[in-house]
Enzyme design. Sequence first.
Site, PDB file in Angstrom:
ATOM      1  CD  GLU A  47      -2.910  -1.309   2.258  1.00 28.40           C
ATOM      2  OE1 GLU A  47      -2.739  -0.599   3.273  1.00 28.40           O
ATOM      3  OE2 GLU A  47      -3.870  -2.081   2.115  1.00 28.40           O
ATOM      4  CD  GLU A  58      -5.001 -11.002  -5.918  1.00 30.27           C
ATOM      5  OE1 GLU A  58      -4.388 -10.019  -5.448  1.00 30.27           O
ATOM      6  OE2 GLU A  58      -6.180 -11.260  -5.623  1.00 30.27           O
ATOM      7  CB  CYS A  89      -9.809  -6.566  -6.856  1.00 32.83           C
ATOM      8  SG  CYS A  89      -8.330  -6.058  -7.765  1.00 32.83           S
TER       9      CYS A  89
END
Length: 134
Positions: A47, A58, A89
């Site tokens: 992040e 991923e 996602c």
Amino acid sequence: MSDVDIDALVKRARDVRANAYAPYSNFKVGAVIVTQSGQLFVGCNVENASYGGAICAERSAILQMVAAGESEPVICVVITETDPPASPCGMCRQVLAEFATDMRIVLVGDTKKGEVRRETTLAHLLPDAFRLHV
Ligand code: THU
């Protein structure tokens, strides 16, 4: 790739998840990509204070795969601490689809009560994926 040891992949995903950098969401994710040639690539989410700069586990693993000169992922393992286990996602699905029309996706949740596992496929998670050249 038929004799793949999924338990060993889950362990690798669990290990790399520990390295995730997720101080903003506190949601750590680990991923392992296995290619047709049997090579293994790991990734975790990273992040950023500028939230849009975050990268998912991923895609982090896919970047490692590409940097190593590999291009045919056949299995993706994703591990979190949730039940049900987290599913990739939308952006990660599209990035996986860049390199394979289908692959095994193993979703793992390490909960206090134990491990939950679900297996699915990329074709199921992202039917009719966008392709620039069909
Ligand atoms: N995340 C992943 O690593 N993979 C996904 O497929 C979904 C979300 C990360 C991004 C962010 O660091 C945290 O999980 C919470 O969204």
